[in-house]
Every structure is written in structure tokens, then in C-alpha cells.
Design a protein around this motif. Sequence first.
Motif, PDB file in Angstrom:
ATOM      1  N   ALA A  38       5.752  17.182  -9.656  1.00 27.37           N
ATOM      2  CA  ALA A  38       5.354  18.041  -8.532  1.00 27.37           C
ATOM      3  C   ALA A  38       4.185  17.401  -7.802  1.00 27.37           C
ATOM      4  CB  ALA A  38       4.965  19.421  -9.049  1.00 27.37           C
ATOM      5  N   VAL A  39       4.204  17.499  -6.485  1.00 24.71           N
ATOM      6  CA  VAL A  39       3.140  16.903  -5.668  1.00 24.71           C
ATOM      7  C   VAL A  39       2.686  17.896  -4.591  1.00 24.71           C
ATOM      8  CG1 VAL A  39       3.718  14.465  -6.058  1.00 24.71           C
ATOM      9  CG2 VAL A  39       4.914  15.725  -4.272  1.00 24.71           C
ATOM     10  N   SER A  40       1.629  17.491  -3.852  1.00 22.01           N
ATOM     11  CA  SER A  40       0.971  18.433  -2.956  1.00 22.01           C
ATOM     12  C   SER A  40       1.793  18.819  -1.726  1.00 22.01           C
ATOM     13  CB  SER A  40      -0.369  17.851  -2.515  1.00 22.01           C
ATOM     14  OG  SER A  40      -0.147  16.585  -1.923  1.00 22.01           O
ATOM     15  N   SER A  41       2.745  17.990  -1.312  1.00 24.34           N
ATOM     16  CA  SER A  41       3.550  18.302  -0.115  1.00 24.34           C
ATOM     17  C   SER A  41       4.838  17.486  -0.138  1.00 24.34           C
ATOM     18  CB  SER A  41       2.757  17.946   1.159  1.00 24.34           C
ATOM     19  OG  SER A  41       2.627  16.545   1.265  1.00 24.34           O
ATOM     20  N   GLY A  42       5.729  17.784   0.779  1.00 22.74           N
ATOM     21  CA  GLY A  42       6.956  16.991   0.896  1.00 22.74           C
ATOM     22  C   GLY A  42       6.641  15.559   1.306  1.00 22.74           C
ATOM     23  N   MET A  43       5.645  15.383   2.191  1.00 24.14           N
ATOM     24  CA  MET A  43       5.261  14.030   2.590  1.00 24.14           C
ATOM     25  C   MET A  43       4.646  13.268   1.417  1.00 24.14           C
ATOM     26  SD  MET A  43       6.312  12.961   5.401  1.00 24.14           S
ATOM     27  CE  MET A  43       5.358  11.443   5.466  1.00 24.14           C
ATOM     28  N   GLY A  88       5.657  19.720  -2.667  1.00 21.80           N
ATOM     29  CA  GLY A  88       6.771  18.781  -2.815  1.00 21.80           C
ATOM     30  C   GLY A  88       7.096  18.518  -4.269  1.00 21.80           C
ATOM     31  N   ILE A  89       8.263  17.937  -4.502  1.00 19.90           N
ATOM     32  CA  ILE A  89       8.634  17.585  -5.880  1.00 19.90           C
ATOM     33  C   ILE A  89       9.624  16.420  -5.854  1.00 19.90           C
ATOM     34  CG2 ILE A  89      10.622  19.165  -6.217  1.00 19.90           C
ATOM     35  CD1 ILE A  89       9.108  19.834  -8.988  1.00 19.90           C
ATOM     36  N   ILE A  90       9.506  15.570  -6.885  1.00 20.94           N
ATOM     37  CA  ILE A  90      10.388  14.396  -7.010  1.00 20.94           C
ATOM     38  C   ILE A  90      11.106  14.522  -8.348  1.00 20.94           C
ATOM     39  CG2 ILE A  90      10.455  11.867  -7.087  1.00 20.94           C
ATOM     40  CD1 ILE A  90       7.391  12.204  -5.991  1.00 20.94           C
ATOM     41  N   ILE A  91      12.426  14.299  -8.349  1.00 21.63           N
ATOM     42  CA  ILE A  91      13.195  14.403  -9.595  1.00 21.63           C
ATOM     43  C   ILE A  91      13.863  13.050  -9.847  1.00 21.63           C
ATOM     44  CG2 ILE A  91      14.974  15.695 -10.854  1.00 21.63           C
ATOM     45  CD1 ILE A  91      13.753  17.150  -7.607  1.00 21.63           C
ATOM     46  N   ALA A  92      13.687  12.519 -11.053  1.00 24.11           N
ATOM     47  CA  ALA A  92      14.295  11.229 -11.402  1.00 24.11           C
ATOM     48  C   ALA A  92      15.406  11.458 -12.405  1.00 24.11           C
ATOM     49  CB  ALA A  92      13.253  10.287 -11.975  1.00 24.11           C
ATOM     50  N   VAL A  98      -0.226  10.365 -10.570  1.00 19.56           N
ATOM     51  CA  VAL A  98      -1.522  10.575 -11.238  1.00 19.56           C
ATOM     52  C   VAL A  98      -2.580   9.664 -10.617  1.00 19.56           C
ATOM     53  CG1 VAL A  98      -2.730  10.281 -13.446  1.00 19.56           C
ATOM     54  CG2 VAL A  98      -0.494  11.399 -13.400  1.00 19.56           C
ATOM     55  N   LEU A  99      -2.202   8.418 -10.335  1.00 16.01           N
ATOM     56  CA  LEU A  99      -3.174   7.464  -9.780  1.00 16.01           C
ATOM     57  C   LEU A  99      -3.508   7.777  -8.323  1.00 16.01           C
ATOM     58  CD1 LEU A  99      -1.821   4.162 -11.347  1.00 16.01           C
ATOM     59  CD2 LEU A  99      -3.844   5.441 -12.025  1.00 16.01           C
ATOM     60  N   MET A 100      -2.522   8.224  -7.557  1.00 16.54           N
ATOM     61  CA  MET A 100      -2.759   8.544  -6.143  1.00 16.54           C
ATOM     62  C   MET A 100      -3.481   9.884  -5.995  1.00 16.54           C
ATOM     63  SD  MET A 100      -1.685   6.025  -4.495  1.00 16.54           S
ATOM     64  CE  MET A 100      -1.876   6.701  -2.857  1.00 16.54           C
ATOM     65  N   GLY A 101      -3.370  10.723  -7.012  1.00 13.46           N
ATOM     66  CA  GLY A 101      -4.066  12.009  -6.960  1.00 13.46           C
ATOM     67  C   GLY A 101      -3.442  13.005  -5.993  1.00 13.46           C
ATOM     68  N   CYS A 102      -2.132  12.899  -5.794  1.00 18.71           N
ATOM     69  CA  CYS A 102      -1.489  13.839  -4.866  1.00 18.71           C
ATOM     70  C   CYS A 102      -0.818  14.967  -5.656  1.00 18.71           C
ATOM     71  CB  CYS A 102      -0.497  13.124  -3.962  1.00 18.71           C
ATOM     72  SG  CYS A 102       0.740  12.205  -4.859  1.00 18.71           S
ATOM     73  N   ASN A 103      -1.456  15.344  -6.770  1.00 19.15           N
ATOM     74  CA  ASN A 103      -0.910  16.389  -7.649  1.00 19.15           C
ATOM     75  C   ASN A 103      -0.891  17.754  -6.972  1.00 19.15           C
ATOM     76  OD1 ASN A 103      -3.928  15.999  -8.120  1.00 19.15           O
ATOM     77  ND2 ASN A 103      -3.571  18.089  -8.832  1.00 19.15           N
ATOM     78  N   MET A 104      -0.062  18.597  -7.538  1.00 15.94           N
ATOM     79  CA  MET A 104      -0.009  19.990  -7.112  1.00 15.94           C
ATOM     80  C   MET A 104      -1.161  20.750  -7.775  1.00 15.94           C
ATOM     81  SD  MET A 104       3.243  22.403  -7.603  1.00 15.94           S
ATOM     82  CE  MET A 104       3.976  21.842  -6.094  1.00 15.94           C
ATOM     83  N   ASP A 105      -1.517  21.882  -7.197  1.00 16.25           N
ATOM     84  CA  ASP A 105      -2.546  22.744  -7.781  1.00 16.25           C
ATOM     85  C   ASP A 105      -1.832  23.845  -8.587  1.00 16.25           C
ATOM     86  OD1 ASP A 105      -5.451  23.878  -7.567  1.00 16.25           O
ATOM     87  OD2 ASP A 105      -4.115  25.567  -7.135  1.00 16.25           O
TER      88      ASP A 105
END
Length: 393
Positions: A82-87, A219-223, A237-244
Motif C-alpha cells: 500500500a502506498v500514499s496515492s495512485g501516482m 494507492g496499492i501495488i500487487i505482485a 520503504v526506502l522512498m517513504g511513500c507509505n500509507m498512513d
Amino acid sequence: MNTEKSGFNTKLIHAGEIHDQFGSATVPIYQTSTFSFESAEDGAKCFAGESNGYMYTRIANPTIDALERQIAALENGFGAVAVSSGMAAATTVYLSLLSQGDHIVSTDAIYGPARGVMEKQFVRFGIESTYINTTDAANVKEAIRPNTKVVYIETPANPTMDMTDLRAVAEIAHQHGCLLVVDNTFCSPYLQNPLDFGADVVFHSMTKFINGHADIVAGIIIAKEEQLYKQIRNMMVLMGCNMDPHQAYMVLRGVKTLGIRIDRAQESALKVAEYLENHPKVAWVKYPGLKSHPQYELGKKQMRGDGSMISFGLKTGYEGAKKLMNNVHLALLAVSLGGVETLIQHPASMTHAKVSAQDKEKAGISDDLIRYAVGIEDVNDIIDDLKHGLDKV
Ligand code: LCS
């Protein structure tokens, strides 16, 4: 409960859920940035990856984990990030899968900024991109170069509603040693599961259908495979674009009704599309559920429903479009989509304004194109509103 064999709507309610000591019926919000350890030894074990405890919310958090487990289950993937946005999802995928000197082939009519960031920013780091019409899979084959690493598609595409054959493009990508990435935002996992057709990575702007209430950007990415999942998680984790955690809770709340929201919206969307198609002031309508859609059959093969996004043009072009947009009252004149409310917007001057005139023309984002996102209001009210607007054109 174990939802592995459950139906989709059961997964929407129960997949990924947490059973806490209080018997909480919903996933609690673990609104904390950090987690304490029992001992120095425990802390060391956790950071060494020898135990599964939580350490820090940028890395993982129980509320966010619950959402990731659920969406991974809905998309039939190994794991989700999960990430902070679709972008953030799009750029994390780019950063995870592409290196200097690599090349990406993509659908030309994708969400504008997902193309803009590649052409204007990633190019600074030596990553090349080619945007083509992917409705014909042969074009993908032709565009692949020795340094192509990723094929990236959106189907149906934003805003043209053009579809791409997932299975055919997955085969071509894999034959050339490329990964297939699919932006599945327009369908949500309720209508389409690209991993089942051979894609390697799927992502969503959860701002749209998955959350569904126009109150969160996410946003979310599924592998599909573990290795790709780890690569993407590490980058997040390194980019820090995590969800809250609170954002994750809101999405967990919204997603429960994904099935019934989409069922209702797409039932109305077909009626709206038919109304528009029969209206004398309307020049053309593009909706996967209309037989006039050039890829009607492909939609039936890879989508479980037609969705609630419609694009159409008026005989009076952009001038007519402006009149319509200024004279509808139920439909909000706003970008975004996939919420419970009906929205109308003009991609050429709004969502895709920064795409050059030449690229817009090539991608089929014509000046007369109106994008209409059908909500879950009463369909008679939606059509009355359109009628009122069209009367003024
Ligand atoms: N992918 C697609 C297909 C989208 O439609 C959007 C946003 C994104 C990715 C990016 O997601 P975000 O960062 O906004 O969560 N689409 C928008 C649109 O069509 N109108 O407003 C935003």
C-alpha cells in the motif's frame, strides 16, 4: 476466517481481517509511528528479519497489513504494497523495475501524469519510454527494443475507454523478457484480475473504486510472485511513500461495499450510455457495455462487468461540452472517478491538460471528449440531469 475459497463479496468483508483480544468486528487503527520491543534481543531479531514483529510504520503496520492482505487476495497476487496515492504506486513500480538505460513501452492513452512523470522526470535518469496504441497487440511487439524491461498498460484506458488484450500482451511481453504491469484502476479487482491473464504486477489508484467515497487519496501495488513483491516493498520503504494507518482504515471501510457499489453504478451506466447513444446532439459514445464499442467482445472476455466510466462527444464539440458541463447540477464538474457521486470532466483541458496537443491527438484524447463517471444516485435523476444539460447545448 480463511477466505481462500470464498466468493468475492465474502473476501470484501473478511479477507485480511484481524482478530484482536477484544473481538473487534472491524480492523482497529494502529495509529502509531513506532513499536516497542520486549528486549534488546527481540529488537535485534526483528531488524535482522528473524522474527515477524512490527518495528516502524513506514516499514509495516497492522492496519495497513490488513488492507494489503485483503487486496492481494482480491487480485490473486502473492502480496500487496500500500502506498500514499495512485501516482506513488505508478512511480514506485517504475523505480522498482527500471534502471538507467532501460526502456518502457506503454499505452498512449493512460492517466496523464503517469505518462508525464516518465517523459519529463524519469528521462533525466536515462530511462526511455515509447507510447503506443496497445489496442493492437502487434504494436507492442513492434515497439519492444533490446533494452525494454516493462510493458505498462491501462485497460480500459483513461479516458478513451480503449481496451487492450491482457493475455495477448502478456505473452508478447514475456516472449521478450519483459514484465507486464497493468493499471487496473478503472475496473477494480471486482471487474478484472490482470494477474490471472498473465500480468506480473497490478496497481490501483484506490482513490477511485476501491475506497469509493471520494474522501481519501491512496494507492496499492500487487505482485504475482514473491521476488517482485519484495523488490517493490523494499523500494516503497526506502522512498517513504507509505500509507498512513488512518488512510488504510478508511479504505478498509470503503472497500467492503465495492461489489454492491459497482453493481449499481454499472447497471445505471449502461442506461446512461444507451440514452446518450440515442440522443440527437451526441456524436459518439464509448462504453464497454455498448455493442458499438469496437472491442465489445474483448471486454466480455477479460472483464466481469462493463464498469461505470463512459466517454462521449457532442456534435458541437468542445463548445457544446462546455455548455453541458456548465448546465448539469447533479453531476459534479470534477476530476477523479469511482466514488458514489456522478462526476463529469473534460480530459483535454483537465486530467490530461499537460499531455502535448500532438500526443493527445495520437492517443485519441480528442477535444470533444467528455468523461462521465456514473455514481450510485437514482438513474432517473442522473439521466434527467443530463437531459437538462443537453437541452442547453
Ligand atoms: N491511474 C489512473 C487510471 C488514474 O485514473 C489515476 C488518477 C491515477 C492512476 C493516479 O492516482 P492518484 O494519485 O490520483 O490516486 N486519476 C484521476 C482522474 O482521472 N481524475 O483525477 C485523478
